[in-house]
Design a protein around this motif. Structure first.
Motif, PDB file in Angstrom:
ATOM      1  N   ILE A   1       0.728 -38.452  15.616  1.00 34.76           N
ATOM      2  CA  ILE A   1       0.753 -37.797  14.311  1.00 34.76           C
ATOM      3  C   ILE A   1       0.505 -36.455  14.132  1.00 34.76           C
ATOM      4  CG2 ILE A   1      -0.211 -37.201  12.028  1.00 34.76           C
ATOM      5  CD1 ILE A   1      -2.422 -39.100  11.633  1.00 34.76           C
ATOM      6  N   ILE A   2       2.027 -36.360  13.873  1.00 39.32           N
ATOM      7  CA  ILE A   2       2.800 -34.224  14.505  1.00 39.32           C
ATOM      8  C   ILE A   2       2.986 -33.668  13.172  1.00 39.32           C
ATOM      9  CG2 ILE A   2       4.785 -33.668  15.950  1.00 39.32           C
ATOM     10  CD1 ILE A   2       5.373 -36.284  16.951  1.00 39.32           C
TER      11      ILE A   2
ATOM     12  N   GLY B   1       5.903 -21.139  17.044  1.00 42.40           N
ATOM     13  CA  GLY B   1       3.829 -21.355  17.367  1.00 42.40           C
ATOM     14  C   GLY B   1       4.558 -21.820  18.618  1.00 42.40           C
ATOM     15  N   ALA B   2       4.199 -23.729  17.732  1.00 42.96           N
ATOM     16  CA  ALA B   2       3.160 -24.562  18.671  1.00 42.96           C
ATOM     17  C   ALA B   2       4.421 -24.933  17.625  1.00 42.96           C
ATOM     18  CB  ALA B   2       1.908 -24.237  19.357  1.00 42.96           C
ATOM     19  N   LEU B   3       4.320 -27.011  18.721  1.00 45.62           N
ATOM     20  CA  LEU B   3       3.759 -28.579  17.756  1.00 45.62           C
ATOM     21  C   LEU B   3       2.974 -29.089  18.493  1.00 45.62           C
ATOM     22  CD1 LEU B   3       6.040 -29.965  15.723  1.00 45.62           C
ATOM     23  CD2 LEU B   3       6.495 -31.127  18.628  1.00 45.62           C
ATOM     24  N   THR B   4       2.023 -29.163  17.159  1.00 49.78           N
ATOM     25  CA  THR B   4       0.850 -30.047  16.744  1.00 49.78           C
ATOM     26  C   THR B   4       0.689 -31.602  16.642  1.00 49.78           C
ATOM     27  OG1 THR B   4      -0.047 -27.417  17.358  1.00 49.78           O
ATOM     28  CG2 THR B   4      -1.750 -29.945  16.782  1.00 49.78           C
ATOM     29  N   GLY B   5      -0.059 -32.354  17.193  1.00 49.77           N
ATOM     30  CA  GLY B   5      -0.450 -33.512  17.211  1.00 49.77           C
ATOM     31  C   GLY B   5      -2.042 -33.647  17.410  1.00 49.77           C
ATOM     32  N   LEU B   6      -1.880 -35.218  16.586  1.00 46.25           N
ATOM     33  CA  LEU B   6      -3.270 -35.358  16.311  1.00 46.25           C
ATOM     34  C   LEU B   6      -3.289 -37.058  17.153  1.00 46.25           C
ATOM     35  CD1 LEU B   6      -6.593 -35.503  15.391  1.00 46.25           C
ATOM     36  CD2 LEU B   6      -5.644 -35.906  13.116  1.00 46.25           C
ATOM     37  N   LEU B   7      -4.247 -37.121  18.282  1.00 44.09           N
ATOM     38  CA  LEU B   7      -4.228 -38.004  18.546  1.00 44.09           C
ATOM     39  C   LEU B   7      -5.514 -39.854  18.759  1.00 44.09           C
ATOM     40  CD1 LEU B   7      -3.292 -37.669  22.105  1.00 44.09           C
ATOM     41  CD2 LEU B   7      -2.161 -39.026  21.051  1.00 44.09           C
ATOM     42  N   LEU B   8      -4.788 -40.390  17.087  1.00 42.27           N
ATOM     43  CA  LEU B   8      -5.903 -41.342  16.867  1.00 42.27           C
ATOM     44  C   LEU B   8      -6.146 -42.949  18.172  1.00 42.27           C
ATOM     45  CD1 LEU B   8      -5.099 -41.434  13.538  1.00 42.27           C
ATOM     46  CD2 LEU B   8      -6.843 -40.150  14.651  1.00 42.27           C
TER      47      LEU B   8
END
Length: 231
Positions: free
Chosen positions: A5-6, A197-204
């Motif tokens: 999820i980005i 800033g940064a590009l963040t993701g959440l790994l499921l």
């Protein structure tokens, strides 16, 4: 199968590729954006094309997609960032892009989490949430401030963790997870990539946060080229 999820991409194509490389996804893993694919960044067209044409990629609607749709309906004006994105997409392709953006869902349910772009009103089921609240239009924060004494994420009462973008709550390249201790209820993964800033993701399913640094303050660079009149 894993899911990435980005957070808000805003046309940051190179950073999207960096994040995908960092995630190390398999061909059948899922890629989901929390919205704001376009505007203020250097390559809205390529980011949009990726989510339109990649079979395992999808997105929900962000307030910037919603702005394009509303402007096409003469419900609002095209701000400078929207005009720049429209130029990047190209006039020939823009009607197709509008059709795609208009059809985007405003929320998404996954087995582990729920997703909206912006906010959540407590006591209201996900399917009954106000569009302006979960998409994050200009009046949504005023509505929540007028009706509740605490920040919306402190009152979140959904059955599953909620993933959002829209606001860089920490003001830097760090995602915001509430509560800080105990079981996380809200993951806010907009970490200001388009502003340097940064590009963040959440790994499921592992709930692992990953980030890549922005390559530039892209919006500042575009403002220098096009002017800074925006809303």
């Amino acid at each position: 199968m894993r899911t990435l999820i980005i957070g808000d991409i805003h046309g940051c194509w190179d950073e999207l590729q960096d994040l995908l490389d960092r995630a190390g996804l398999a061909d059948d893993d899922a890629i989901i954006s929390v919205g704001d694919l376009v505007d203020r960044g250097p390559d809205s067209a390529r980011v949009l094309d990726f989510f339109q044409t990649t079979p395992n990629a999808r997105t929900i609607m962000g307030n910037h997609e919603y702005k394009h749709v509303r402007a096409a309906r003469n419900e609002t004006s095209l701000s400078n960032s929207l005009l720049i994105a429209r130029e990047q997409i190209g006039e020939a392709r823009y009607p197709d892009a509008l059709q795609y953006m208009a059809a985007l869902p405003t929320y998404l349910r996954l087995p582990e989490v729920d997703l909206v772009h912006a906010f959540f009103e407590p006591g209201v089921p996900l399917e009954d949430q106000r569009t302006n609240v979960i998409v994050g239009t200009g009046s949504s924060e005023e509505y929540l401030d007028n009706h509740y004494d605490e920040a919306w994420y402190m009152l979140y009462d959904g059955a599953k963790p909620l993933i959002v973008g829209h606001r860089n709550y920490m003001g830097d390249a760090t995602p915001f997870v509430y509560p800080w201790r105990g079981t996380p209820k809200v993951y806010a993964i907009d970490t200001g990539c388009v502003y340097g800033g940064a590009l963040t993701g959440l790994l499921l399913p592992e709930f692992e946060l990953i980030s890549v640094p922005a390559r530039a303050d892209h919006w500042a660079e575009l403002q220098q080229r096009y002017g800074d009149d925006d809303e």
